[in-house]
Design a protein around this motif. Structure first.
Motif, short mmCIF file in Angstrom:
data_model
loop_
_atom_site.label_atom_id
_atom_site.label_comp_id
_atom_site.label_asym_id
_atom_site.label_seq_id
_atom_site.Cartn_x
_atom_site.Cartn_y
_atom_site.Cartn_z
N LEU A 52 0.82 -1.21 0.00
CA LEU A 52 0.00 0.00 0.00
C LEU A 52 0.86 1.26 0.00
O LEU A 52 0.64 2.19 -0.80
CB LEU A 52 -0.93 -0.01 1.21
CG LEU A 52 -1.75 1.28 1.43
CD1 LEU A 52 -2.68 1.52 0.24
CD2 LEU A 52 -2.53 1.19 2.73
N PHE A 53 1.87 1.30 0.87
CA PHE A 53 2.67 2.52 0.98
C PHE A 53 3.63 2.68 -0.19
O PHE A 53 3.98 3.81 -0.55
CB PHE A 53 3.39 2.55 2.33
CG PHE A 53 2.54 3.13 3.42
CD1 PHE A 53 2.69 4.44 3.83
CD2 PHE A 53 1.53 2.38 4.00
CE1 PHE A 53 1.88 5.00 4.80
CE2 PHE A 53 0.70 2.92 4.97
CZ PHE A 53 0.87 4.24 5.36
N CYS A 54 4.05 1.58 -0.80
CA CYS A 54 4.84 1.70 -2.02
C CYS A 54 4.01 2.35 -3.12
O CYS A 54 4.49 3.23 -3.85
CB CYS A 54 5.33 0.33 -2.46
SG CYS A 54 6.69 -0.32 -1.47
N ILE A 55 2.75 1.94 -3.24
CA ILE A 55 1.87 2.53 -4.24
C ILE A 55 1.62 4.01 -3.94
O ILE A 55 1.64 4.86 -4.84
CB ILE A 55 0.54 1.76 -4.30
CG1 ILE A 55 0.78 0.36 -4.88
CG2 ILE A 55 -0.50 2.51 -5.14
CD1 ILE A 55 -0.40 -0.57 -4.76
N LEU A 56 1.42 4.32 -2.65
CA LEU A 56 1.15 5.71 -2.28
C LEU A 56 2.32 6.62 -2.61
O LEU A 56 2.13 7.80 -2.93
CB LEU A 56 0.84 5.80 -0.78
CG LEU A 56 -0.55 5.35 -0.36
CD1 LEU A 56 -0.66 5.31 1.16
CD2 LEU A 56 -1.63 6.27 -0.94
N MET A 57 3.55 6.11 -2.55
CA MET A 57 4.70 6.96 -2.83
C MET A 57 4.76 7.39 -4.29
O MET A 57 5.23 8.49 -4.60
CB MET A 57 6.00 6.25 -2.44
CG MET A 57 6.33 6.35 -0.96
SD MET A 57 8.01 5.81 -0.58
CE MET A 57 7.85 4.03 -0.71
N ILE A 58 4.29 6.55 -5.20
CA ILE A 58 4.41 6.88 -6.62
C ILE A 58 3.07 7.25 -7.26
O ILE A 58 3.03 7.67 -8.40
CB ILE A 58 5.06 5.74 -7.42
CG1 ILE A 58 4.20 4.48 -7.37
CG2 ILE A 58 6.47 5.46 -6.92
CD1 ILE A 58 4.64 3.41 -8.36
N ALA A 59 1.97 7.09 -6.50
CA ALA A 59 0.65 7.44 -7.04
C ALA A 59 0.53 8.95 -7.21
O ALA A 59 1.05 9.71 -6.40
CB ALA A 59 -0.44 6.92 -6.11
#
Length: 229
Positions: free
Chosen positions: A156-163
């Motif tokens: 989830l937080f990996c996605i949030l960093m690049i979203a």
């Protein structure tokens, strides 16, 4: 004088290296302390650069390299240490290193992004690191028993960093409520969390930041200018 910002950035990197070592060692409290120290240096190097008007291409690159270690590798090391305590597959702990990979991707995108405004695009890497540092400082034993939940949070937080999700900056425009209501609502929530949870409040504070950012995102046409970090 022009080298002072880069010196402070180097302190960020030095502190991040110590934090990464402590994270691998399972000393989550001290690792989190050095993450916070790195975040302080990360703020001060930009402040010093603006104050001294000492901007340079090498300073921008050095800042990103330091942030990959302090706010990417260090939380990855902490998550890796927790996942190693589980009884799951021997390769599962290495999923933790998605965190520094995505932190590097975010910072690389920032260095190439020419859009300029007053908000962020995606979760800033220091906020990501503070979330992980606070989470494992407070709840590492719980997540050692729930490794799949920890892996889900990593994704989830990996996605949030690049979203490309707009997230507000804490920079205020004067003191008027109308111009700063998002920041004021967020800070009020932070005070409540700190008053009720004290040193367990850091991860919830970042989660609150994400929630307020998403709720405050204006329904505007695609392509509005925002700044990423």
């Amino acid at each position: 004088m022009k080298h002072i910002p880069n010196f402070i950035t180097s302190l960020n990197l030095f502190s991040g290296c110590i934090a990464a070592y402590l994270g691998f060692s399972g000393q989550y409290g001290w690792a989190f302390f050095f993450i916070l120290l790195s975040a302080l240096f990360d703020f001060l190097d930009g402040f010093a650069a603006r104050l001294l008007k000492a901007y340079s291409p090498i300073g921008k690159e050095l800042d990103s390299l330091a942030d990959v270690v302090s706010f990417g590798l260090t939380p990855g090391a902490m998550v890796f240490s927790v996942l190693r305590q589980s009884d799951l597959h021997v390769l599962l702990p290495y999923a933790a290193f998605l965190i520094p990979v995505f932190a590097a991707l975010r910072l690389a995108k920032f260095n190439l992004d020419e859009r300029q405004a007053t908000s962020f695009l995606g979760l800033p890497v220091p906020a990501n690191a503070i979330f992980w540092g606070g989470l494992l400082y407070s709840y590492a034993p719980f997540f050692a028993e729930e490794p799949w939940l920890l892996c889900a949070l990593v994704l989830l937080f990996c996605i949030l960093m690049i979203a490309e999700v707009p997230m507000f900056s804490l920079k205020v425009k004067g003191l008027a409520w109308r111009a700063n209501k998002v920041q004021y609502v967020y800070l009020l929530g932070c005070l409540v969390l700190l008053a009720t949870m004290w040193d367990d409040a850091f991860a919830p504070i970042i989660a609150w930041y994400i929630a307020v950012s998403i709720a405050a995102t204006p329904k505007s046409p695609k392509g509005d200018n925002v700044a990423a970090r």
